[in-house]
Motif scaffolding. Sequence first.
Motif, PDB file in Angstrom:
ATOM      1  N   GLU A   1     -10.204   7.653  -0.485  1.00  0.00           N
ATOM      2  CA  GLU A   1     -10.101   8.673  -1.521  1.00  0.00           C
ATOM      3  C   GLU A   1      -9.768  10.046  -0.942  1.00  0.00           C
ATOM      4  OE1 GLU A   1     -13.593   8.538  -3.879  1.00  0.00           O
ATOM      5  OE2 GLU A   1     -12.469   8.555  -5.740  1.00  0.00           O
ATOM      6  N   HIS A   2     -10.289  10.314   0.257  1.00  0.00           N
ATOM      7  CA  HIS A   2     -10.091  11.633   0.858  1.00  0.00           C
ATOM      8  C   HIS A   2      -8.658  11.839   1.324  1.00  0.00           C
ATOM      9  CE1 HIS A   2     -10.891   8.893   4.178  1.00  0.00           C
ATOM     10  NE2 HIS A   2     -10.247   9.729   4.964  1.00  0.00           N
ATOM     11  N   GLN A   3      -7.861  10.763   1.395  1.00  0.00           N
ATOM     12  CA  GLN A   3      -6.502  10.874   1.917  1.00  0.00           C
ATOM     13  C   GLN A   3      -5.460  11.042   0.822  1.00  0.00           C
ATOM     14  OE1 GLN A   3      -5.685   7.587   4.478  1.00  0.00           O
ATOM     15  NE2 GLN A   3      -7.457   7.937   5.780  1.00  0.00           N
ATOM     16  N   THR A   4      -5.845  11.054  -0.433  1.00  0.00           N
ATOM     17  CA  THR A   4      -4.856  11.116  -1.498  1.00  0.00           C
ATOM     18  C   THR A   4      -5.317  12.017  -2.617  1.00  0.00           C
ATOM     19  OG1 THR A   4      -3.613   9.824  -3.089  1.00  0.00           O
ATOM     20  CG2 THR A   4      -5.820   9.045  -2.610  1.00  0.00           C
TER      21      THR A   4
ATOM     22  N   PRO B   1       6.905   9.514  -0.548  1.00  0.00           N
ATOM     23  CA  PRO B   1       5.589   9.787  -1.139  1.00  0.00           C
ATOM     24  C   PRO B   1       4.866  10.847  -0.314  1.00  0.00           C
ATOM     25  CG  PRO B   1       5.927   7.426  -0.805  1.00  0.00           C
ATOM     26  CD  PRO B   1       7.017   8.132  -0.068  1.00  0.00           C
ATOM     27  N   PRO B   2       4.075  11.715  -0.938  1.00  0.00           N
ATOM     28  CA  PRO B   2       3.351  12.751  -0.192  1.00  0.00           C
ATOM     29  C   PRO B   2       2.453  12.146   0.883  1.00  0.00           C
ATOM     30  CG  PRO B   2       3.207  13.138  -2.565  1.00  0.00           C
ATOM     31  CD  PRO B   2       3.833  11.792  -2.391  1.00  0.00           C
ATOM     32  N   ARG B   3       2.516  12.723   2.076  1.00  0.00           N
ATOM     33  CA  ARG B   3       1.654  12.367   3.205  1.00  0.00           C
ATOM     34  C   ARG B   3       1.727  10.898   3.587  1.00  0.00           C
ATOM     35  NH1 ARG B   3      -1.310  15.567   0.073  1.00  0.00           N
ATOM     36  NH2 ARG B   3      -2.686  13.904  -0.682  1.00  0.00           N
ATOM     37  N   CYS B   4       2.856  10.251   3.322  1.00  0.00           N
ATOM     38  CA  CYS B   4       2.982   8.842   3.708  1.00  0.00           C
ATOM     39  C   CYS B   4       3.237   8.732   5.208  1.00  0.00           C
ATOM     40  CB  CYS B   4       4.137   8.184   2.943  1.00  0.00           C
ATOM     41  SG  CYS B   4       5.769   8.759   3.452  1.00  0.00           S
ATOM     42  N   ASN B   5       2.955   7.579   5.772  1.00  0.00           N
ATOM     43  CA  ASN B   5       3.229   7.303   7.177  1.00  0.00           C
ATOM     44  C   ASN B   5       4.631   6.711   7.273  1.00  0.00           C
ATOM     45  OD1 ASN B   5       3.401   6.407   9.803  1.00  0.00           O
ATOM     46  ND2 ASN B   5       1.355   5.489   9.842  1.00  0.00           N
ATOM     47  N   ARG B   6       5.564   7.489   7.802  1.00  0.00           N
ATOM     48  CA  ARG B   6       6.958   7.031   7.874  1.00  0.00           C
ATOM     49  C   ARG B   6       7.101   5.780   8.744  1.00  0.00           C
ATOM     50  NH1 ARG B   6      11.276  11.422   7.165  1.00  0.00           N
ATOM     51  NH2 ARG B   6      10.210  13.206   6.248  1.00  0.00           N
TER      52      ARG B   6
ATOM     53  N   VAL C   1      15.774  -6.023  -7.936  1.00  0.00           N
ATOM     54  CA  VAL C   1      14.433  -5.457  -7.792  1.00  0.00           C
ATOM     55  C   VAL C   1      14.477  -4.470  -6.635  1.00  0.00           C
ATOM     56  CG1 VAL C   1      12.011  -5.917  -7.286  1.00  0.00           C
ATOM     57  CG2 VAL C   1      13.324  -7.545  -8.650  1.00  0.00           C
ATOM     58  N   ALA C   2      13.935  -3.272  -6.849  1.00  0.00           N
ATOM     59  CA  ALA C   2      13.854  -2.252  -5.802  1.00  0.00           C
ATOM     60  C   ALA C   2      12.395  -1.859  -5.616  1.00  0.00           C
ATOM     61  CB  ALA C   2      14.692  -1.032  -6.175  1.00  0.00           C
ATOM     62  N   ALA C   3      11.990  -1.667  -4.352  1.00  0.00           N
ATOM     63  CA  ALA C   3      10.589  -1.334  -4.092  1.00  0.00           C
ATOM     64  C   ALA C   3      10.464  -0.444  -2.865  1.00  0.00           C
ATOM     65  CB  ALA C   3       9.762  -2.608  -3.901  1.00  0.00           C
ATOM     66  N   ILE C   4       9.489   0.451  -2.929  1.00  0.00           N
ATOM     67  CA  ILE C   4       9.080   1.255  -1.773  1.00  0.00           C
ATOM     68  C   ILE C   4       7.671   0.816  -1.427  1.00  0.00           C
ATOM     69  CG2 ILE C   4       8.827   3.579  -0.820  1.00  0.00           C
ATOM     70  CD1 ILE C   4      11.651   2.951  -1.796  1.00  0.00           C
ATOM     71  N   GLU C   5       7.466   0.426  -0.140  1.00  0.00           N
ATOM     72  CA  GLU C   5       6.215  -0.203   0.257  1.00  0.00           C
ATOM     73  C   GLU C   5       5.599   0.518   1.451  1.00  0.00           C
ATOM     74  OE1 GLU C   5       8.117  -4.710  -0.354  1.00  0.00           O
ATOM     75  OE2 GLU C   5       7.887  -3.820   1.644  1.00  0.00           O
ATOM     76  N   ASP C   6       4.294   0.300   1.624  1.00  0.00           N
ATOM     77  CA  ASP C   6       3.612   0.690   2.856  1.00  0.00           C
ATOM     78  C   ASP C   6       3.094  -0.585   3.501  1.00  0.00           C
ATOM     79  OD1 ASP C   6       2.218   1.766   4.935  1.00  0.00           O
ATOM     80  OD2 ASP C   6       0.930   3.066   3.728  1.00  0.00           O
ATOM     81  N   ARG C   7       3.499  -0.837   4.744  1.00  0.00           N
ATOM     82  CA  ARG C   7       3.140  -2.074   5.443  1.00  0.00           C
ATOM     83  C   ARG C   7       2.030  -1.858   6.467  1.00  0.00           C
ATOM     84  NH1 ARG C   7       6.375  -6.583   5.159  1.00  0.00           N
ATOM     85  NH2 ARG C   7       7.725  -6.496   3.332  1.00  0.00           N
ATOM     86  N   ALA C   8       1.219  -0.803   6.315  1.00  0.00           N
ATOM     87  CA  ALA C   8       0.172  -0.511   7.301  1.00  0.00           C
ATOM     88  C   ALA C   8      -0.892  -1.594   7.334  1.00  0.00           C
ATOM     89  CB  ALA C   8      -0.462   0.839   6.997  1.00  0.00           C
TER      90      ALA C   8
ATOM     91  N   PRO D   1      -2.329  -5.685   6.033  1.00  0.00           N
ATOM     92  CA  PRO D   1      -1.796  -7.016   5.715  1.00  0.00           C
ATOM     93  C   PRO D   1      -1.379  -7.150   4.254  1.00  0.00           C
ATOM     94  CG  PRO D   1      -3.773  -7.206   7.063  1.00  0.00           C
ATOM     95  CD  PRO D   1      -3.651  -5.768   6.690  1.00  0.00           C
ATOM     96  N   THR D   2      -2.117  -6.496   3.350  1.00  0.00           N
ATOM     97  CA  THR D   2      -1.734  -6.486   1.938  1.00  0.00           C
ATOM     98  C   THR D   2      -0.768  -5.338   1.702  1.00  0.00           C
ATOM     99  OG1 THR D   2      -3.869  -7.384   1.254  1.00  0.00           O
ATOM    100  CG2 THR D   2      -2.556  -6.294  -0.438  1.00  0.00           C
ATOM    101  N   ILE D   3       0.408  -5.643   1.187  1.00  0.00           N
ATOM    102  CA  ILE D   3       1.430  -4.613   0.980  1.00  0.00           C
ATOM    103  C   ILE D   3       0.974  -3.640  -0.097  1.00  0.00           C
ATOM    104  CG2 ILE D   3       3.815  -4.175   0.305  1.00  0.00           C
ATOM    105  CD1 ILE D   3       4.484  -7.001   1.255  1.00  0.00           C
ATOM    106  N   GLN D   4       1.091  -2.353   0.178  1.00  0.00           N
ATOM    107  CA  GLN D   4       0.848  -1.322  -0.830  1.00  0.00           C
ATOM    108  C   GLN D   4       2.194  -0.944  -1.440  1.00  0.00           C
ATOM    109  OE1 GLN D   4      -1.148   2.332   0.431  1.00  0.00           O
ATOM    110  NE2 GLN D   4       0.122   3.476  -1.004  1.00  0.00           N
ATOM    111  N   TYR D   5       2.281  -1.003  -2.758  1.00  0.00           N
ATOM    112  CA  TYR D   5       3.537  -0.676  -3.443  1.00  0.00           C
ATOM    113  C   TYR D   5       3.468   0.746  -3.999  1.00  0.00           C
ATOM    114  CZ  TYR D   5       5.066  -5.509  -3.121  1.00  0.00           C
ATOM    115  OH  TYR D   5       5.471  -6.742  -2.651  1.00  0.00           O
ATOM    116  N   TYR D   6       4.298   1.626  -3.434  1.00  0.00           N
ATOM    117  CA  TYR D   6       4.412   2.971  -3.992  1.00  0.00           C
ATOM    118  C   TYR D   6       5.163   2.922  -5.328  1.00  0.00           C
ATOM    119  CZ  TYR D   6       2.923   4.873   0.523  1.00  0.00           C
ATOM    120  OH  TYR D   6       2.208   5.194   1.650  1.00  0.00           O
ATOM    121  N   GLU D   7       6.237   2.118  -5.372  1.00  0.00           N
ATOM    122  CA  GLU D   7       6.954   1.922  -6.633  1.00  0.00           C
ATOM    123  C   GLU D   7       7.659   0.570  -6.590  1.00  0.00           C
ATOM    124  OE1 GLU D   7       9.603   4.304  -9.916  1.00  0.00           O
ATOM    125  OE2 GLU D   7       9.686   5.014  -7.839  1.00  0.00           O
TER     126      GLU D   7
END
Length: 440
Positions: free
Chosen positions: A265-268, A331-336, A391-398, A400-406
Amino acid sequence: MSSDDIAIRVSNLSKCYHIYDRPQDRLKQSIIPRLQRLVGRQPKNYFREFWALKDVSFEVKKGETVGIIGRNGSGKSTLLQIICGTLTPTSGTVETRGRVAALLELGSGFNPEFTGRENVYMNGAVLGLSKEEIDARFDDIAAFADIGEFIDQPVKVYSSGMYVRLAFAVAISVEPQILIVDEALSVGDAKFQAKCMDRIKKLKESGTSILFVSHDVSSVRTLCDNAIWLDKGCIRRYGDVFALTAHYMEYLFGDELKQTFKANEHQTDLSQNEVYVCREIHTENEEQPVNHWGTHKGIILEAGIYDAQGKKKNIFVNRERMQVRIHFRLPPRCNRKTLSVAFSFKDLKGTDLIVSTTWDDKQLGIECEGDTIEVIFELENCLNTGKYMLVAAIEDRAAPTIQYYEYIEGAQYFTTLFEHKYFGVFVPKVTHKVINKGSK
């Protein structure tokens, strides 16, 4: 709808179980409330109620295939057992019209001490076949099960795969008007699963009504006309299989995302409303996405398919070169380093046909400068003549479970055309060579 058109009718169905915290509570419940009633006192219950199903109602038409989806513990297996008659409901009714064959828990209905052959005859009799009818079908049953000499061994020595092979072979041999299939098929090997799906499709084409439970959304979309989403014993949605499974996937990923952001929560600075966005859009309008959600919905500025000259197109012919372009804002403060851009081509039932991401192979992060970026995927069209979606998606792969930004399912609809008729979904380049091996 006429009653003659209905194969299964479920009305206000509920099932309640009594949960006892201690073994002695079960004994108390069998004695003390009766004594309390005898002396005119209000009886006390020593159990808690658990409602596996609550007020479930739906109808399945003759010849219709309906998928049932939901998380473990949502009531799917309980519902099927009540429809099959192996479990009694607490309240409500079930009507079935026609011979019912069911494949529920692994090996249900088998006597472990009997041989496979003996179980075939026993199960066939339970399903209403005479000995003469089973005799006539036995060779086909044994051939479909393909368990060899184990057909004459006690089923208690069978592997889980052998159980399912024999159980499914018996179930389909009776030519049912209603077929009910639970997750049992998932334990079979890939070859047997493909054979089962092919037989289920043939039963569907012949007019059999089918209830199909699976966690595999692709199988449900491929096989079913409509679907039921069960959640905590209640019907959350009931309707068109594509739209319903899209919302179900949103729910699954959205729930995971909420847990992820709760832990960080503190990171977003996301508001709660932004964490899970679900928009229902009718599939008939091909200018709109059928499914659009994510934690940062709106960062994809444009997603489309272009030809080799950079012109956006909706029709691609033969093996024309294609470019998938996804233009987005970081996305704001994302890990590139763990950011991934993905696309897929799906058929209009929602089955992934081609999938590619920047995370494939080299795990390429988005480490270029600037906050607005375009990623271009280049490929040759190999999809056979038909209609498809992007289908288009922006993901975070940090994790094991993919986080979908959009995630946008249906960012563009397009058609491919081949001059000649080809079979199959794909038309790859294949070389042909004929070799003269001489005469015998």
